[in-house]
Design an enzyme around this catalytic site. Sequence first.
Site, short mmCIF file in Angstrom:
data_model
loop_
_atom_site.label_atom_id
_atom_site.label_comp_id
_atom_site.label_asym_id
_atom_site.label_seq_id
_atom_site.Cartn_x
_atom_site.Cartn_y
_atom_site.Cartn_z
N LEU A 57 -10.89 -1.68 3.89
CA LEU A 57 -10.79 -3.09 3.53
C LEU A 57 -10.43 -3.92 4.75
CD1 LEU A 57 -9.01 -2.94 0.07
CD2 LEU A 57 -11.41 -2.61 0.66
N GLY A 101 -10.68 2.46 2.29
CA GLY A 101 -11.85 1.86 1.63
C GLY A 101 -13.17 2.44 2.11
N GLU A 148 -3.65 5.34 2.40
CA GLU A 148 -2.99 4.14 1.87
C GLU A 148 -1.46 4.22 1.93
OE1 GLU A 148 -5.64 5.49 0.57
OE2 GLU A 148 -7.09 3.89 0.27
#
Length: 341
Positions: free
Chosen positions: A86, A131, A155
């Site tokens: 992302l 992502g 993450e």
Amino acid sequence: MLLRRVYKQHRWLASHVKFLSTQKSSIDIKVDNDGIAILNLQRPPVNSFSMDFLKELSKSLDFVENNKITAMILTSAFPRVFSAGLDINEVYKPDAVRFKEFWTTLQEVWMKLFGARFITAAAINGQSPAGGCLMAMSCEYRVMIKGTFTIGMNETSLGLIAPTWFMELVKNTINVRDAEYAFTTSRMFTPEEALKVRLIDEIAADKDDAIAKCKRFIKKFDEITPSARINTKMKLRGPAIKKLQNTRQEDTEEIYQLVIHPDTQKVAIFQLYSSPVSANPAIITGYDPMEVCIENCAQCKKMLGAWFEGQLCAESCIKYRGKMIPDCENYASISPFLNKL
Ligand SMILES: CCCCCC/C=C\CC(=O)SCCNC(=O)CCNC(=O)[C@H](O)C(C)(C)COP(=O)(O)OP(=O)(O)OC[C@H]1O[C@@H](n2cnc3c(N)ncnc32)[C@H](O)[C@@H]1OP(=O)(O)O
């Protein structure tokens, strides 16, 4: 007769796509003579998913679906990065309305890619964290090129929590124990390690080989009745899509609350990879050694590029609470973060 029509359609698509790709697009679509669409992600510098890029990906998936193309291979036009995940600029100090639209677009892209009626494969030709890994995992087959690249769900190391639908996807692909270990410890896998747990299906020598291997997978379906393939895929993947469809708003709200939490916004990577305007020390109020430390890491990264492990540097700022601030011109202070390229 049917074959001739399909061939003619592919020739038309090829010229049409050529026209589309002259429009300075971030995704280059080419339909080859076998009728397979190759989507080359080409958003500089690292194919990070901004809202506009996600919208473009969404349109590209519609293009493949609407033109009855039987298969798609997702890959990157860059030599070392498949996707950096992302776009940090969408999550660092976000505007509420924009962030929610961004997240809704991500959900939509995921549902389209994961639930595509056409065959999907990913030729992972470089780094693929978070992502980036999500997009590859949403395809039906993954081939990664060998090298010093890694793939995985990092993450938690960024202070983030992946959405449930991403966790479910991984849990349904590799075994539950490996998934739990990988998510909680932010384990990044080399191609060999990824193959061992079946996060990927094959390793290739280079991008051409990865595409050739994806095509070999796609070719297997020549022997399978298309409706049997599609209906089986929908039966397997449909429930996960339905689950997200029913919880989209809750999912968006939950992620938004997580993103705006002060602890999340302090996360090193946000300051390291967000645009220079928001990372400018001039707008950092007060003197916080940890922030100065991270800002210096970002500065050294800009000066030294690939030689400098920016994320490692920022992580060390957090670990030591800014007690050891790197000075880009002082070798001793940055040597732990110089890599051996
Ligand atoms: C937010 C909701 C929470 C839950 C959602 C969970 C799902 C997904 C979360 C994510 O995807 S968060 C993003 C995670 N991504 C990463 O941790 C990767 C960060 N980037 C890297 O590790 C490296 O950049 C790389 C991809 C390994 C490439 O390394 P390389 O040395 O080749 O390049 P760099 O010099 O590091 O970077 C070049 C250039 O790109 C900018 N950049 C890198 N990553 C991002 C990013 N994710 N978003 C925006 N921009 C990024 C970086 O700042 C450099 O910019 P310039 O300095 O050249 O302007």
